[in-house]
Each structure stands twice: as C-alpha cells, then as structure tokens.
Enzyme design. Structure first.
Site, short mmCIF file in Angstrom:
data_model
loop_
_atom_site.label_atom_id
_atom_site.label_comp_id
_atom_site.label_asym_id
_atom_site.label_seq_id
_atom_site.Cartn_x
_atom_site.Cartn_y
_atom_site.Cartn_z
CB THR A 49 0.87 0.50 5.42
OG1 THR A 49 0.96 -0.53 4.72
CG2 THR A 49 2.02 1.11 5.86
N GLY A 50 -1.56 -2.34 5.94
CA GLY A 50 -0.70 -2.61 6.92
C GLY A 50 -2.52 -4.02 7.26
CB THR A 51 -4.16 -6.40 7.98
OG1 THR A 51 -2.97 -7.23 8.41
CG2 THR A 51 -4.79 -7.32 8.51
N GLY A 52 -5.93 -4.17 7.09
CA GLY A 52 -6.69 -2.74 6.47
C GLY A 52 -7.57 -2.94 8.27
NE ARG A 77 -10.03 -5.74 2.62
CZ ARG A 77 -8.79 -4.90 2.98
NH1 ARG A 77 -8.15 -4.56 1.50
NH2 ARG A 77 -8.56 -4.32 4.24
N GLY A 80 -10.94 -1.94 2.58
CA GLY A 80 -10.18 -1.47 3.45
C GLY A 80 -10.15 -0.18 4.48
CG ASP A 81 -6.64 1.36 6.47
OD1 ASP A 81 -6.20 -0.10 5.32
OD2 ASP A 81 -5.85 1.39 6.75
CB THR A 135 -1.24 -0.12 1.19
OG1 THR A 135 -1.42 -1.38 1.22
CG2 THR A 135 -1.74 1.12 1.32
#
Lengths: 346, 346
Positions: free
Chosen positions: B260-263, B237, B239-240, B209
């Site tokens: 950034t990461g697992t949203g 899906r 995300g954030d 991201t």
C-alpha cells in the site's frame, strides 16, 4: 545522474585526447550496443517466401541501424530504443502499431513500455486503440506524468493533451491479422480456459511483438517493448509488454531486457525482473540468467514453445534466447558488428 | 496440487487420529494465519475521533475474522483473502470498492488482484468503474480466462458475461473522498511532474488501499489487494495493486505480500517480487526482507513516507512494515492471537 555521466564522459574524452589514444581506448570509447526482436514463434524457412524473408531482414536491419545511429552520434539509449521500435511499429510485418493483431471483438488494442535503467523510471500504456506509436506515448507517460502506467481511454486522453494525433482504426488493419482472427474464432467451438490449450505456443495466434534494448556511451541501459498482444484475446486483456519486470525491464546495475511470447507466463514469473535478480542476488552472468529463464524455468512452468527474450548488460554483452522455432532478432554489438537472424540454429 | 495436498492432509489427519495427538500436533494442525492492511499514510491519534477509530478497528477485526473463519473451517487461502478484502471493499472507510478515491476527472477507477502461491496463477483488473467487489472480478479473471489482467471496458464486459452486476457510479461516492479531490484540485495551480512533489507521501491524497495475505492448512499462500488508487490521479492510471510482483504477490516457496502506498515506487522496484527474490536467492528470512524493502530500499529510492507492506511465509510467520506514521493493519497468527493496530509504535 545523466548530466553527471555526461560531464564525466566529456572529461574522459579530454584526457583521452591529450594522452595516448590506444591506451585510453576503453574509456574514450565506452561500449555502445543495441539488440532488438520482432517476436518469437513458430517460424520455419518453409513457411516463408524468399521475398518475405528478405523484407523481414531488411526491416530488422533498418530498425537496428536507426537505433544505432542515435547511439553513435552520442544520443541516449532511451532515444535509440524508441527509434528502433518505431521502425517496427510502422511496419505492417510486426504485431505492434500498424499490423497489430485483433482482439476477440475485432479491435486492435496495443500495449507498450519503456524503462530507463539509470533511475528505474518507466512509462507504459495498455489497451490503446488509436496510437500510431505506442512506444512514443509510453515515453511521454514516463516523462510528463507522475505515473508509470496509463490504460484505455485515459491513456488516449493523455495522448491528445500532449498533441499526439489519434489514428482511425483502419490504419492498424492488415488482411493477414484479420484472417488470423477468423481462423482463431472458427476453432473456438471447443472453448477452454486452460492457457496451455488456448494458446499452444504462439504459432496459430500471431506473433511479432517488438522490443529493443540499448546501452549508450554514458553507461545507461534502456529497454522498450511494443505489441498488439495475442490474436483473439479478450477485449481489455493486458499482457506483459507494458509492465516493468514482466516484458520490459532496465537497470544499469544488472541488465535491460525485452520479452516476447505468451505474456501471461512472463507476468506470473515476473520474468525480466527475475533475470535481473539472478544477476544481482546470485551473481549470475547475463547469458546464464537469460538461458535459464527461457530454456529451463519457462519450459518447466508450462511455457514450452512460448517465447523469447533479448537482453544486454552494462558492458555491452548481448544475450538472446527463445524456446520457439524462431525469433526475429538482431543486434549491433560493442565492436559494431551487425547481425540479423530469424530461424533457430542460424 | 491442491487436491494432492488435500489427500496428504487427510492422510495426515488419519495418522494423527490413530497415534499420539501431542506428538503429531504439528502435522495434525498445520499453521493457518491471515494478515490484512487497510492502507498506510499519515495517520495520527489527533486526527481521529474515538468513534472513528473504533469504527476502523471494528471493521479491520471483522475483515480478519471473516477471512480466518474460512481458514478455520478448512477453506482455501484464496477464499480467505477474498472474504477479508470484500469486507473492506464494502466499507466506505477504505479506499477500495465503496469509498474509493476520485480521479482528476471525478471518476472512481478501481484496481485489484489476487494471486495463488501454489501455482503462481493470478488475476487482476484495473480501471473498472462499476464493480462492487473488484477482488471478486480479479478472482474470476484468474479462474475463468487464460489471462492475468483485464482493464477498463473489457474487464466490465467480462464481468457482465459472468453474471456480475454493474453498479451505478453513485454507489462508490463518499463525501470525504470527493472533498479530498476538491482540495487536491485547488492545490494544482502549481503543477509539477515530479512524483515526489505531486504525491508527497500519501497524506493529502487519500489512502486506504486494502490487502490480505493468508496461509491455509494445505500449505498454500494467497495474496490480494484492492484499491481506488490515488486521489487526483490521471484517468486511466493503473497502480501497483493489480500487478503481480508489484503490489501483490504469492509464492508458496517464499511468501505472500500486499503493498500500500504510492504505487509508482512499488512498480519501478517490483517491490513484492523483490521481497520474494531476497528470500529465494539470498536466503533472507521474511522479516528481514520486508523491513529492508520498506525502511531502506524504498526510502533511499525517494519513497520516504510513501507506503507499507504486509507479508507471511509458509510457516505462518507474519511481517508488517511501513515508513508512514500509521498503517491500518491486523493479523490472526498461527496461535490464533488476534491483533489490530493503526498507529506507529502501537
């Protein structure tokens, strides 16, 4: 967490049963409560026939009692919120599920979310066109996927994979909402991109987003919101309802909340998260935070006559606020009192 | 507001020109700064050839200098953020634009958002499949519609209405991302709904991201984020990244930030709004809030090895944090120092 609470509660009940009932009333009967809304907007008694008003009040009461019955029999706040919202989604009176408003291109595109205050898990769907109860699909997103938000075709594919039927578009149609779109399209000669001008309050653009917040006997708060959005919105527009911290929020440490109104303001302010943070970081009580948000912050932000909010905290305190002339709303508080209101000052 | 700031700045420059240059250095040269990321994840020197590492560093530097050039010549933070992000979207190295990861069904579905800290206006797009630079489309949503978020077909229809070409799906394809999907699909015999198990950190699931936050000489902060999301995510899906207060946030009163990461964790915690509220409501400095969020709150929430954050405040202070083994990142601070880093402890 919920299992632990269950065990603690059962232990509590045993102790209460063995001891003096009155002394242990508080722990034996932890508070349960539910608050709902059916949208905020320009609502005045003169625009309403007595029959229509009675129908609104009766449906709000039905939604409340459906949710409360779940809490009363020891069900969870998530189930209560879903039960209350499904009643309003199934009614053509509200802008959610059947009776949703139309997009610019004449579609019904619905958004919904549900959030569990015990663990901050959440599920949302947006831009779904064939789902009878978007709140039920949001619940499945929370419980059956690792995701928080699914939109459009992907969300409907997921619904089908879960055995949920797709409804024909006609199911969602109501003449009233169609006429609202036609009026909005007629006005559009004078196009503008300013939100304030395009959506001057929610009066002419359809309102009736629905939401519910509940506290169960395990001390868990849940919140949910479901909507058809704004009449004449661009296709693919997603509002605040399906977004955690915007139109929907729940956190046992602070509150649960559901918003209604011009969602773009709620998204830019992260309005329900802001309520929670004022409580958590500044120590404000629920009512002060909710009033400030709707009658001060939102108004100063340009959102005069733009929306409302319902909320409750872990003690079962209930707060509602709106800066419009009315909000369909009701609650059953921790003493079991049932209240249904529509107009301002009522 | 921006016009007023412009006038004030020009007046300031005139005064500075007439008086002692050194005494007025602060007002004559208000700080400008930019910070970017290209994703956090399991990145270690041993997984990287010298050539690939050089390519990453060079592209990060190019993104930084593109954004900084805008600020240097008196452009806005919004333009700087967009310029920096477009460089990374156009590079196949990062999981945004060209080089985006694939969904479970083998599609590229991209999300992006941009936010203007001077007025909290924001624009986002999600689930778009044919947009070369999703950040540019997010900007158009902010500036040309009354909405904050457009998704899926509706977002692409809007792109076409603005004269933006739709790219063929093949444009976004990279062998590396395709192979990542195949590996993820192979693993899937053992299906689970637990986020922690399905997305154990971002190592096996693609990362990259991209995001940027900038402060311009008018004192305005802007932030933007663009992503292909998670490899093997369900179709639809979101995300954030495209959501204000989750993966992207900007507020002149506090900070700008991009995650950034697992949203899903960022969405449930409203992580960037939380950083801002810790600063606003508890008076925390930027660095303390950013460190707490990533290395304490997120970790305790189950998000160990799950992501990172970049941020800056209105004084041009820069903060970055990640709880993974690396994060592609870089900044040019208010003294003009250029820094590019990849690994932890670097």
């Amino acid at each position: 967490m919920r299992i632990l609470n269950c065990i603690l509660f059962s232990a509590c009940m045993l102790i209460a049963g063995a001891g003096a009932q009155t002394a242990n009333a508080a722990s034996a009967n932890p508070p349960i409560a539910i608050v709902i809304h059916g949208g905020a907007g320009t609502i005045s008694p003169k625009d309403m026939t007595p029959a229509l008003e009675a129908e609104y009040r009766s449906t709000l009461r039905q939604a409340l009692t459906s949710g409360y019955a779940v809490l009363k029999r020891g069900g969870t706040s998530l189930d209560a919120v879903q039960a209350a919202i499904e009643v309003m989604e199934d009614s053509p009176l509200f802008n959610a599920g059947r009776g949703s408003v139309f997009t610019h291109d004449g579609k019904n595109e619905m958004d919904a979310a549900i959030m569990d205050g015990s663990n901050l898990k959440a599920g949302g769907v947006a831009d779904v066109q064939h789902i009878k109860n978007p709140i039920a699909l949001a619940r499945l997103v929370m419980e059956k996927t690792p995701h928080v938000l699914l939109v459009a075709d992907g969300a409907e594919q997921f619904a089908v994979s879960q055995g949920m039927p797709l409804m024909p578009a006609g199911y969602f149609y109501t003449q009233k909402r169609w006429d609202e779109l036609q009026r909005a399209l007629k006005k559009e000669g004078n196009k503008t991109t300013a939100l304030e001008e395009q959506y001057p309050g929610t009066s002419a653009h359809g309102f009736g987003t629905v939401g519910a917040v509940a506290l169960d006997r395990y001390g868990n708060i849940a919140a949910g919101t479901s909507t058809g959005g704004l009449t004449n919105k661009l296709d693919g527009r997603v509002g605040d309802s399906p977004l955690t911290g915007d139109g929907t929020y729940a956190n046992n440490a602070t509150c649960g909340a559901s918003g209604t109104g011009t969602g773009e303001y709620f998204m830019r302010l992260n309005l329900t998260k802001d309520v929670s943070d004022l409580m958590q970081y500044k120590g404000w009580p629920l009512k002060k935070a909710v009033d400030y948000e709707i009658n001060d912050k939102l108004v100063k932000f340009g959102g005069k006559n733009s929306g409302g909010l319902i909320a409750l905290d872990h003690n079962g305190n209930i707060a509602t606020a709106f800066n419009t002339t009315g909000m369909y709303r009701g609650w059953i508080d921790s003493r079991g009192r049932v209240v249904v209101k529509i107009f301002k000052g009522e």
